[in-house]
Write a protein that holds these residues in place. Structure first.
Motif, short mmCIF file in Angstrom:
data_model
loop_
_atom_site.label_atom_id
_atom_site.label_comp_id
_atom_site.label_asym_id
_atom_site.label_seq_id
_atom_site.Cartn_x
_atom_site.Cartn_y
_atom_site.Cartn_z
N VAL A 25 -32.41 -29.24 -26.44
CA VAL A 25 -31.84 -30.55 -26.72
C VAL A 25 -32.12 -31.51 -25.57
N GLY A 26 -32.20 -31.00 -24.37
CA GLY A 26 -32.37 -31.84 -23.19
C GLY A 26 -33.64 -32.66 -23.20
N LYS A 27 -34.72 -32.11 -23.73
CA LYS A 27 -35.97 -32.86 -23.80
C LYS A 27 -35.83 -34.08 -24.69
N THR A 28 -35.11 -33.92 -25.79
CA THR A 28 -34.87 -35.06 -26.68
C THR A 28 -34.02 -36.11 -25.99
N LEU A 29 -33.02 -35.67 -25.23
CA LEU A 29 -32.18 -36.62 -24.50
C LEU A 29 -32.98 -37.35 -23.43
N TRP A 30 -33.86 -36.64 -22.72
CA TRP A 30 -34.71 -37.29 -21.72
C TRP A 30 -35.64 -38.30 -22.38
N LEU A 31 -36.13 -37.99 -23.56
CA LEU A 31 -36.97 -38.94 -24.30
C LEU A 31 -36.17 -40.20 -24.66
N LEU A 32 -34.94 -40.01 -25.11
CA LEU A 32 -34.10 -41.17 -25.42
C LEU A 32 -33.81 -42.00 -24.17
N ILE A 33 -33.57 -41.35 -23.05
CA ILE A 33 -33.34 -42.08 -21.80
C ILE A 33 -34.59 -42.87 -21.41
N ALA A 34 -35.76 -42.28 -21.54
CA ALA A 34 -37.00 -42.96 -21.19
C ALA A 34 -37.23 -44.17 -22.10
N ILE A 35 -36.96 -44.02 -23.39
CA ILE A 35 -37.12 -45.14 -24.33
C ILE A 35 -36.14 -46.25 -23.99
N LYS A 36 -34.91 -45.89 -23.68
CA LYS A 36 -33.90 -46.89 -23.32
C LYS A 36 -34.31 -47.65 -22.06
N LEU A 37 -34.78 -46.96 -21.04
CA LEU A 37 -35.21 -47.62 -19.81
C LEU A 37 -36.40 -48.54 -20.07
N PHE A 38 -37.32 -48.09 -20.92
CA PHE A 38 -38.47 -48.93 -21.28
C PHE A 38 -37.99 -50.22 -21.94
N VAL A 39 -37.07 -50.11 -22.88
CA VAL A 39 -36.56 -51.30 -23.57
C VAL A 39 -35.84 -52.21 -22.58
N LEU A 40 -35.01 -51.65 -21.73
CA LEU A 40 -34.26 -52.47 -20.78
C LEU A 40 -35.15 -53.21 -19.80
N PHE A 41 -36.10 -52.51 -19.21
CA PHE A 41 -36.87 -53.10 -18.14
C PHE A 41 -38.13 -53.82 -18.57
#
Length: 75
Positions: A25-41
């Protein structure tokens, strides 16, 4: 002394590496974190923060003079 420090860093690296490799599950969560950071920045900066200096001034000299005036002006 160096070998103990080196061993410590190797231990920490392999601890995190092994934990990340065995995640499900952690890999999916890291992917979501990366997508969120991309959108934010990237996306939000592009939409809401235009390059005002590039639009107002044509040369680097004009831009630097404007910034110098803004930083050194007294209120």
């Amino acid at each position: 002394m160096k070998t103990k420090i080196t061993q410590f860093f190797k231990f920490v690296y392999y601890l995190y590496y092994d934990g990340f490799v065995n995640m499900k599950v952690g890999k999916t969560l890291w992917l979501l974190i990366a997508i969120k950071l991309f959108v934010l920045f990237v996306i939000l900066k592009w939409l809401f923060f235009p390059d005002v200096l590039q639009e107002k001034f044509h040369t680097d000299q004009q831009r630097s003079q404007y910034i110098l005036n803004q930083l050194t002006k007294e209120n």
